[in-house]
Design a protein around this motif. Sequence first.
Motif, PDB file in Angstrom:
ATOM      1  N   LYS A   1       3.573   0.391  11.127  1.00  0.00           N
ATOM      2  CA  LYS A   1       3.316  -0.527  10.005  1.00  0.00           C
ATOM      3  C   LYS A   1       2.739  -1.859  10.480  1.00  0.00           C
ATOM      4  O   LYS A   1       2.277  -2.659   9.676  1.00  0.00           O
TER       5      LYS A   1
ATOM      6  N   VAL B   1      -5.507  -7.559  -2.966  1.00  0.00           N
ATOM      7  CA  VAL B   1      -4.954  -8.043  -1.703  1.00  0.00           C
ATOM      8  C   VAL B   1      -3.703  -7.244  -1.346  1.00  0.00           C
ATOM      9  O   VAL B   1      -2.882  -6.951  -2.204  1.00  0.00           O
ATOM     10  N   SER B   2      -3.583  -6.908  -0.073  1.00  0.00           N
ATOM     11  CA  SER B   2      -2.423  -6.143   0.373  1.00  0.00           C
ATOM     12  C   SER B   2      -1.360  -7.069   0.978  1.00  0.00           C
ATOM     13  O   SER B   2      -1.624  -7.760   1.958  1.00  0.00           O
ATOM     14  N   PRO B   3      -0.161  -7.084   0.390  1.00  0.00           N
ATOM     15  CA  PRO B   3       0.907  -7.916   0.973  1.00  0.00           C
ATOM     16  C   PRO B   3       1.263  -7.492   2.388  1.00  0.00           C
ATOM     17  O   PRO B   3       1.640  -8.327   3.205  1.00  0.00           O
ATOM     18  N   ALA B   4       1.104  -6.187   2.693  1.00  0.00           N
ATOM     19  CA  ALA B   4       1.452  -5.707   4.032  1.00  0.00           C
ATOM     20  C   ALA B   4       0.438  -6.160   5.079  1.00  0.00           C
ATOM     21  O   ALA B   4       0.722  -6.130   6.267  1.00  0.00           O
ATOM     22  N   ILE B   5      -0.739  -6.589   4.624  1.00  0.00           N
ATOM     23  CA  ILE B   5      -1.699  -7.188   5.558  1.00  0.00           C
ATOM     24  C   ILE B   5      -1.449  -8.694   5.627  1.00  0.00           C
ATOM     25  O   ILE B   5      -1.346  -9.278   6.694  1.00  0.00           O
ATOM     26  N   PHE B   6      -1.313  -9.322   4.462  1.00  0.00           N
ATOM     27  CA  PHE B   6      -1.146 -10.789   4.423  1.00  0.00           C
ATOM     28  C   PHE B   6       0.014 -11.250   5.298  1.00  0.00           C
ATOM     29  O   PHE B   6      -0.069 -12.275   5.970  1.00  0.00           O
ATOM     30  N   VAL B   7       1.099 -10.481   5.310  1.00  0.00           N
ATOM     31  CA  VAL B   7       2.294 -10.924   6.047  1.00  0.00           C
ATOM     32  C   VAL B   7       2.013 -11.060   7.549  1.00  0.00           C
ATOM     33  O   VAL B   7       2.691 -11.802   8.244  1.00  0.00           O
ATOM     34  N   TYR B   8       0.969 -10.396   8.015  1.00  0.00           N
ATOM     35  CA  TYR B   8       0.641 -10.486   9.448  1.00  0.00           C
ATOM     36  C   TYR B   8      -0.399 -11.568   9.758  1.00  0.00           C
ATOM     37  O   TYR B   8      -0.894 -11.636  10.884  1.00  0.00           O
ATOM     38  N   THR B   9      -0.742 -12.401   8.777  1.00  0.00           N
ATOM     39  CA  THR B   9      -1.755 -13.437   9.028  1.00  0.00           C
ATOM     40  C   THR B   9      -1.141 -14.704   9.628  1.00  0.00           C
ATOM     41  O   THR B   9      -1.577 -15.815   9.324  1.00  0.00           O
TER      42      THR B   9
ATOM     43  N   HIS C   1      -7.614  -9.590   5.853  1.00  0.00           N
ATOM     44  CA  HIS C   1      -7.150 -10.190   4.592  1.00  0.00           C
ATOM     45  C   HIS C   1      -8.320 -10.862   3.862  1.00  0.00           C
ATOM     46  O   HIS C   1      -8.486 -10.685   2.655  1.00  0.00           O
ATOM     47  N   GLN C   2      -9.137 -11.588   4.628  1.00  0.00           N
ATOM     48  CA  GLN C   2     -10.282 -12.293   4.036  1.00  0.00           C
ATOM     49  C   GLN C   2     -11.201 -11.312   3.293  1.00  0.00           C
ATOM     50  O   GLN C   2     -11.671 -11.604   2.189  1.00  0.00           O
TER      51      GLN C   2
ATOM     52  N   ASP D   1      -6.427 -11.842   9.957  1.00  0.00           N
ATOM     53  CA  ASP D   1      -7.020 -12.828   9.034  1.00  0.00           C
ATOM     54  C   ASP D   1      -8.319 -12.281   8.439  1.00  0.00           C
ATOM     55  O   ASP D   1      -8.568 -12.408   7.236  1.00  0.00           O
TER      56      ASP D   1
END
Lengths: 381, 85, 202
Positions: free
Chosen positions: C55, C105-113, C97-98, C94
């Motif tokens: 993940k 937008v995926s929260p599972a991607i944003f959390v890793y920014t 997400h951009q 980043d």
Amino acid sequence: MKEVLLQDDAIISPLGFSTQENIEAVKAGRSGLLFHNNRRFSLGGFYAGIIDPELLATEFLKIGNPTKYTKLEQMMLLSIYKVLTSNSKIDLSTTGLIISTTKGNIDLLKGGHSFSEDRFTLNSLAKVIQEFFPFKSQPILISNACISGGLALIMAKRFIQAGKFNSAIVVAGDLISDFVISGFQSFQALSKAPCKPFSKNRDGISLGEAAAAVYVSTEIDSKNNISIIGDSTSNDANHISGPSRNGDGLFLSIQNSLKEASISAKNIDHISSHGTATIFNDEMEAIAFNRSGLKNAAVNSYKGLYGHTLGASALLETIITKHSLLNNELYKSHNFDDLGVSVPLKIIQKTEKREMTYALKTASGFGGSNMALVLKKIENV
Amino acid sequence: MSDLRTELKKSIIEQLNLEELSIEEIDNDDSLFGDGLGLDSIDALELIVLLEKDYGIKLTDPYQGKEIFISINKMAEYIETHRTK
Amino acid sequence: MSKDPYFISQYVGIKNTKILKNAKLIFSTQQDSEVLPFLKEVYKKVGLNYPKYHKMDPLCKLGILATSVLLKDSDFSNETALVFSNASSSLNTDLRHQQSIENIVSPAIFVYTLPNIVLGEVSIKFGLQSENAFFIEEDFNPKLIYEYTELLLNSKKAPSVVCGWIELKNAEYDVFLCFISKQGEIPFTTENLKKLYLFENE
């Protein structure tokens, strides 16, 4: 161990471009959270604390050309400039520079601007800040989610005590960008109304933007006499975005910082909390404060006035807490109504005079990070 | 009807990167959170995204998810009555 | 205050399809130098058995991989601090997400920014409720890493520290992490950090 003191400071926020203006707004309970139109939201917009770019550019014109600097750079440069002009003793050839931010100029990542292509990087931001004044030493740059500004201050204290430098400028700043808004929106973390920390009907955060700077040194100054006497960071080791249910990391940070300060929880007069107004954060904090024996300390959150200014928040709020201690004034926790956490807390409901000596500043953030620092007012200087 | 359930299992494994799990290992009544698949709060948010992307269902209240994301069966029932695509 | 001697007890390097522990090659692949296939292949080979790995974003995968190799047979505790650094922050994620901002937008991607998420993932994996710091530097800066690690140890804020460099940019990765404790033979100094990092890069 050397005593490390918070000296001159500056805050650049929607509530004003100096610490004094900001403190006046805090005293008056004037919030920077306004409704801003934004097509991302089904309600047509959102509540946030956004700095008017034109007002900022006008202010920045006094020290530089605003077209050559991004909004965040203008904010951070102005905050440092104001600290430097208020204290002629600061020597840029020996003073350390510690910079903190979560996302820096991330709004440049999408392109379509006149700055150089790599201007979005955090290293470019550090370089711009160092060269503007210029500072002689290499800046130290940290990015630790929402505890960044507080951790930067903690580092200043630790490096001074370890003898790396005798004084430092600590600066923190973050912007509200599409990058950040869209992310928090996907987390369904944004409040429909201005955020209501610790309240029963709170429903999430409001975002804010700000920059703050403070000069930290060992010099005893007659007008500034707030010392950092304990500090700690701890990880929850639980989840990367959800706060720990039992407040483990924050509890540990508080224990460690009180231990270093050699005081007990009952000495703490006031807690300037993180208080983001999400259901889980405020509950977690309330549990950690109770576990620490702090349920009688007067608690507030500044998020109802500023919103969550991300990497800037812990530094901005420490500066206000410093003035709260110096002024012997407890500032009301804005937008609070009925207590909405499962354990007792003394939320400050009215701004009032109170003799105080010790305050605790806490912050928590993504990645399971937590930090606590203990401030002491030194009498008889 | 069972097609939707298989489709859901497939996209959950894909979207949530549950690489070590296969469709056969997920029971229609297995609980998705807690002791079942052990999903977490970020997964719950991703499931909200999945409902919107694949079935045109927009959940505006994050707590609504709690009643829907119980099991594959519950999710499928909700999708059948609310889907717009 | 008397200062105890500390040592670089173990160190790990991950770069260019190779993993080295204490200068010994423990994994390499000729397959592909791209980060994603490498991270997938190495998971099986190293025998991580940690489903959450899949993940994570690539930066966190690198961190979990490196610390798993590093801390194997190491005498760490839940107070072992993490002092990490890199140049590109969370740029890889980043950018992902951009690209999604105009759509869903995926929260599972944003959390890793955020760069420090890797500190969180490592803390979860090893149960570390300890001091955390993430520095951004243009290049690996052994002096800064040494100074901050040393002050954590000397002020008793941590009994041991995992410190170093974890960079990922344009699918190129460069990881160098050290376990610093009272055990070992290589004295913990700026020069030794620098030497070992350069060795990994030869």
